[in-house]
Design an enzyme around this catalytic site. Structure first.
Site, PDB file in Angstrom:
ATOM      1  N   THR A   1       0.876  -1.177   0.000  1.00 43.23           N
ATOM      2  CA  THR A   1       0.000   0.000   0.000  1.00 43.23           C
ATOM      3  C   THR A   1       0.909   1.221   0.000  1.00 43.23           C
ATOM      4  O   THR A   1       2.114   1.106   0.253  1.00 43.23           O
ATOM      5  CB  THR A   1      -0.898   0.038   1.262  1.00 43.23           C
ATOM      6  OG1 THR A   1      -0.063   0.184   2.421  1.00 43.23           O
ATOM      7  CG2 THR A   1      -1.739  -1.222   1.401  1.00 43.23           C
TER       8      THR A   1
ATOM      9  N   ALA B   1       3.311  -1.229   4.812  1.00 49.87           N
ATOM     10  CA  ALA B   1       2.579  -0.073   5.347  1.00 49.87           C
ATOM     11  C   ALA B   1       3.553   1.097   5.386  1.00 49.87           C
ATOM     12  O   ALA B   1       4.604   1.016   6.042  1.00 49.87           O
ATOM     13  CB  ALA B   1       2.060  -0.385   6.744  1.00 49.87           C
TER      14      ALA B   1
ATOM     15  N   VAL C   1       7.579  -2.288   7.130  1.00 50.56           N
ATOM     16  CA  VAL C   1       7.507  -0.826   7.193  1.00 50.56           C
ATOM     17  C   VAL C   1       8.093  -0.233   5.909  1.00 50.56           C
ATOM     18  O   VAL C   1       9.255  -0.493   5.559  1.00 50.56           O
ATOM     19  CB  VAL C   1       8.250  -0.294   8.442  1.00 50.56           C
ATOM     20  CG1 VAL C   1       8.211   1.235   8.471  1.00 50.56           C
ATOM     21  CG2 VAL C   1       7.641  -0.879   9.708  1.00 50.56           C
ATOM     22  N   LYS C   2       7.254   0.531   5.212  1.00 52.87           N
ATOM     23  CA  LYS C   2       7.690   1.105   3.934  1.00 52.87           C
ATOM     24  C   LYS C   2       8.266   2.495   4.190  1.00 52.87           C
ATOM     25  O   LYS C   2       7.607   3.366   4.777  1.00 52.87           O
ATOM     26  CB  LYS C   2       6.484   1.177   3.000  1.00 52.87           C
ATOM     27  CG  LYS C   2       6.808   1.054   1.534  1.00 52.87           C
ATOM     28  CD  LYS C   2       5.517   0.847   0.746  1.00 52.87           C
ATOM     29  CE  LYS C   2       5.773   0.935  -0.735  1.00 52.87           C
ATOM     30  NZ  LYS C   2       4.496   0.981  -1.477  1.00 52.87           N
ATOM     31  N   VAL C   3       9.503   2.692   3.737  1.00 48.49           N
ATOM     32  CA  VAL C   3      10.273   3.900   4.069  1.00 48.49           C
ATOM     33  C   VAL C   3      10.754   4.552   2.769  1.00 48.49           C
ATOM     34  O   VAL C   3      11.272   3.854   1.891  1.00 48.49           O
ATOM     35  CB  VAL C   3      11.504   3.510   4.939  1.00 48.49           C
ATOM     36  CG1 VAL C   3      12.346   4.719   5.290  1.00 48.49           C
ATOM     37  CG2 VAL C   3      11.076   2.752   6.192  1.00 48.49           C
TER      38      VAL C   3
END
Ligand code: G3P
Length: 215
Positions: free
Chosen positions: A27, A57, A83-85
């Site tokens: 997402t 996310a 965790v999308k960074v």
């Protein structure tokens, strides 16, 4: 080749999961906003109840301390949260901290091989080069995938290459040929992967001939 769906639409996620081919979900803030999910946590919990695989996310902070704070909270929601960074200097610092804490990261908005090398060195679990957006500005997006796969193989980096911003099945097939581990795509493209006109024509003929035999 792992197939992820790139959406925050729960119905599409269910349909893709029911096909039996779905390995995860990605997402981003635009996709979440499009679906109007005001409660991000509840959306992620619902996705986790549908798919048993990585769920990316994305954080919306841009400095290391805040990215780390936000990411730690996201990671607590479910064991499958990645965790999308964003691929910025502050993001890389955060990725290194997450890696030391055993929190998986998907480093996003990658548009160059040098960015991908830095993400791997920081300890990213996944790198997301955006092929469609490069094609959109007349650069060959899949060339970037080939370069990253080769570089990661040269140095035995463990970061998985995720073909992102996929627009059509050729991106997916080329990514598989190049050895990318994952592709994420909209539901429409997942549907296109299964379709072939000769399959439909052949099946109609088989069923018609069978009907002739059995009345
Ligand atoms: O989620 C990241 C990426 O796949 C976005 O794709 O179509 O907005 O360029 P797109």
């Amino acid at each position: 080749m792992k197939i992820f769906i790139d959406t925050a639409n729960l119905d599409e996620i269910k349909q893709a999961a029911d096909m039996g081919v779905l390995d995860g979900v990605t997402t981003n803030p635009s996709l979440v906003s499009k679906e109007g999910h005001k409660d991000f946590r509840s959306m992620l919990e619902k996705i986790a109840s549908i798919v048993d695989g990585d769920i990316s996310a994305e954080v919306v902070s841009t400095n290391c301390d805040e990215i780390v704070k936000e990411g730690r909270e996201l990671a607590k929601i479910h064991k499958n949260i990645v965790v999308k960074v964003p691929l910025i200097a502050e993001g890389l610092k955060a990725v290194k901290i997450f890696a030391s804490e055993g929190i998986k990261t998907n480093v996003t908005l990658c548009f160059s091989p040098s960015q991908a090398i830095l993400a791997a060195k920081a300890g990213a679990y996944i790198i997301s080069p955006f092929v469609g957006r490069l094609d959109d500005i007349s650069q060959n997006g899949m060339e970037l995938i080939a370069q990253i796969v080769q570089i990661y193989n040269n140095y035995d980096y463990k970061t998985q290459v995720l073909v992102a911003s996929v627009r059509h099945p050729i991106h997916f097939v080329q990514g598989a040929l190049m050895g990318a581990q994952i592709a994420t795509m909209p539901f429409k493209v997942i549907e296109q992967l299964v379709k072939h006109p000769l399959t439909d024509i052949g099946l109609a003929k088989f069923l018609e001939d069978w009907k002739k035999l059995n009345g």
